[in-house]
Design an enzyme around this catalytic site. Structure first.
Site, mmCIF file in Angstrom:
data_model
loop_
_atom_site.group_PDB
_atom_site.id
_atom_site.type_symbol
_atom_site.label_atom_id
_atom_site.label_comp_id
_atom_site.label_asym_id
_atom_site.label_seq_id
_atom_site.Cartn_x
_atom_site.Cartn_y
_atom_site.Cartn_z
ATOM 1 N N ASP A 22 -11.441 -70.234 14.494
ATOM 2 C CA ASP A 22 -11.819 -69.816 12.799
ATOM 3 C C ASP A 22 -10.814 -70.607 12.256
ATOM 4 O O ASP A 22 -9.330 -71.237 12.992
ATOM 5 C CB ASP A 22 -11.681 -68.198 13.484
ATOM 6 C CG ASP A 22 -12.466 -67.714 12.001
ATOM 7 O OD1 ASP A 22 -12.629 -68.676 11.153
ATOM 8 O OD2 ASP A 22 -12.137 -66.623 11.857
ATOM 9 N N ASN A 24 -11.063 -72.723 9.553
ATOM 10 C CA ASN A 24 -11.471 -74.370 9.539
ATOM 11 C C ASN A 24 -11.043 -74.081 7.410
ATOM 12 O O ASN A 24 -10.142 -74.618 6.974
ATOM 13 C CB ASN A 24 -12.358 -74.810 8.835
ATOM 14 C CG ASN A 24 -12.595 -74.993 11.076
ATOM 15 O OD1 ASN A 24 -11.148 -75.365 11.994
ATOM 16 N ND2 ASN A 24 -13.926 -75.595 11.733
ATOM 17 N N HIS A 39 -13.342 -78.808 8.467
ATOM 18 C CA HIS A 39 -14.223 -78.757 9.783
ATOM 19 C C HIS A 39 -14.209 -79.891 10.405
ATOM 20 O O HIS A 39 -14.083 -80.509 11.491
ATOM 21 C CB HIS A 39 -15.936 -78.430 9.695
ATOM 22 C CG HIS A 39 -16.804 -77.146 8.875
ATOM 23 N ND1 HIS A 39 -15.700 -76.494 9.346
ATOM 24 C CD2 HIS A 39 -17.048 -77.188 7.609
ATOM 25 C CE1 HIS A 39 -15.721 -74.841 9.183
ATOM 26 N NE2 HIS A 39 -16.600 -75.337 6.851
ATOM 27 N N LEU A 133 -16.234 -80.850 33.509
ATOM 28 C CA LEU A 133 -16.280 -79.357 33.318
ATOM 29 C C LEU A 133 -17.874 -79.578 32.045
ATOM 30 O O LEU A 133 -17.923 -80.372 31.853
ATOM 31 C CB LEU A 133 -15.297 -80.278 31.459
ATOM 32 C CG LEU A 133 -15.510 -79.025 30.395
ATOM 33 C CD1 LEU A 133 -15.003 -77.731 31.095
ATOM 34 C CD2 LEU A 133 -14.010 -79.693 29.677
ATOM 35 N N GLU A 209 -9.600 -60.922 28.753
ATOM 36 C CA GLU A 209 -8.476 -61.394 28.160
ATOM 37 C C GLU A 209 -8.509 -62.229 27.111
ATOM 38 O O GLU A 209 -9.496 -62.917 27.072
ATOM 39 C CB GLU A 209 -7.738 -62.285 29.090
ATOM 40 C CG GLU A 209 -7.031 -60.896 29.998
ATOM 41 C CD GLU A 209 -6.810 -59.690 29.560
ATOM 42 O OE1 GLU A 209 -5.974 -58.968 29.916
ATOM 43 O OE2 GLU A 209 -7.168 -58.594 31.129
HETATM 44 C C1 FPP Z 1 -15.036 -71.057 11.475
HETATM 45 O O1 FPP Z 1 -13.659 -71.774 10.446
HETATM 46 C C2 FPP Z 1 -15.218 -72.032 11.525
HETATM 47 C C3 FPP Z 1 -17.007 -73.124 11.872
HETATM 48 C C4 FPP Z 1 -17.952 -72.392 11.391
HETATM 49 C C5 FPP Z 1 -17.972 -74.095 12.530
HETATM 50 C C6 FPP Z 1 -16.774 -74.716 12.869
HETATM 51 C C7 FPP Z 1 -16.625 -76.173 13.087
HETATM 52 C C8 FPP Z 1 -15.975 -77.230 13.995
HETATM 53 C C9 FPP Z 1 -14.558 -76.959 14.459
HETATM 54 C C10 FPP Z 1 -16.614 -78.502 13.756
HETATM 55 C C11 FPP Z 1 -17.430 -79.009 15.000
HETATM 56 C C12 FPP Z 1 -18.294 -78.309 15.624
HETATM 57 C C13 FPP Z 1 -19.372 -79.135 15.082
HETATM 58 C C14 FPP Z 1 -20.460 -78.574 14.271
HETATM 59 C C15 FPP Z 1 -20.166 -80.300 14.543
HETATM 60 P P1 FPP Z 1 -14.315 -71.479 8.651
HETATM 61 O O2 FPP Z 1 -14.862 -72.284 8.937
HETATM 62 O O3 FPP Z 1 -14.854 -69.520 9.055
HETATM 63 O O4 FPP Z 1 -12.962 -70.288 8.641
HETATM 64 P P2 FPP Z 1 -12.113 -69.839 7.572
HETATM 65 O O5 FPP Z 1 -12.323 -68.410 8.124
HETATM 66 O O6 FPP Z 1 -11.193 -69.744 7.300
HETATM 67 O O7 FPP Z 1 -13.411 -70.006 6.078
#
Ligand code: FPP
Length: 258
Positions: A22, A24, A39, A133, A209
């Protein structure tokens, strides 16, 4: 100074780590950038953490990459994430293969664009004989979707006379989950300072955990993973028992198995 990784007890590693990646969007917005920039950098963290888990000998890593609810995000962000998914798989498969990593996907993949589905299926097939893995990508996944799905499948089997309702116990129920072939995660990590489970593995996390960190996903690296594992190893997992019962059992086991 002793490297953090050396503080990990290699005999007591979690078999399965699950991560809610979370932060990004906020990470990017803080830099005045588009959410997709976050992302994009999140993929760097995925690469680093997959490598870190493989090096340590972790057997299962589940990454929450896209939730059922994420379909409701602005179309431009959804499209960007799907493109990133396809590009990432295409690019990373040779490296995953070199590292003996097997790929799995859990979630309602019928909702994914055809291109993404094909790319995933090809990658899963190419990596299917690997023995290191197990990388499990949760895509278009939510726990409530999974549980409803399981209940529907159970109801059908009962209706067809293939399942006796009285025989349904934990073991039988778990066979209907998308995680049927994986052990429950012992450790669940969520980044970015949010303290929620957000519809992720609600059944499977019953005794996990939980580890929360303020670090946003694009900044999360191996050392952050090591910190989480070290904290996990310092906790006492009681599964509803008393501390004394757990301790006595450890002593008993260590004396009966020289
Ligand atoms: C949450 O951050 C993240 C996501 C919804 C996507 C996670 C995706 C990646 C790490 C890239 C790799 C995955 C793929 C599909 C290529 P958020 O956008 O909810 O962040 P925020 O809470 O700050 O808005």
């Amino acid at each position: 100074m002793q490297p953090l990784v050396d503080k990990i007890n290699k005999q007591r590693l979690p078999k399965h780590i699950a991560i809610i990646m979370d932060g990004n969007g906020r990470w990017a917005e803080e830099k005045g950038e588009d959410r997709l920039f976050g992302h994009f950098h999140g993929v760097e963290s995925v690469r680093n953490i997959v490598e870190g888990c493989a090096e340590l000998g972790i057997q299962y890593l589940t990454l929450y990459a896209f939730s059922t609810e994420n379909w409701d995000r602005p179309q431009q962000e959804v499209d960007g994430l799907m493109t990133l998914l396809v590009d990432t798989i295409r690019k990373e498969v040779p490296e995953l293969n070199k590292n003996n990593i097997k790929l799995h996907v859990i979630g309602n993949t019928s909702m994914l664009p055809e291109l993404a589905r094909n790319e995933l299926n090809e990658a899963i097939d190419l990596l299917k004989n690997n023995t290191g893995l197990n990388l499990i990508m949760a895509l278009s996944y939510s726990s409530r979707w999974e549980l409803i799905n399981a209940v529907q499948a159970i109801a059908k089997d009962v209706e067809m006379g293939n399942l006796n309702p009285n025989s349904i116990n934990n073991t039988v129920f778990e066979k209907y989950l998308t995680t049927a072939n994986f052990p429950d995660p012992e450790l669940m990590i969520r980044t970015s300072g949010e303290f929620r489970i957000s519809n992720f593995l609600l059944y499977q996390l019953a005794y996990s955990e939980l580890y929360f960190t303020n670090t946003c996903w694009p900044d999360f690296r191996k050392n952050n993973l090591y910190e989480a594992i070290i904290e996990y190893q310092g906790r006492e997992r009681r599964f509803g028992k008393t501390s004394k019962q757990i301790h006595d059992n450890i002593v008993l086991n260590s004396t009966s198995h020289p």
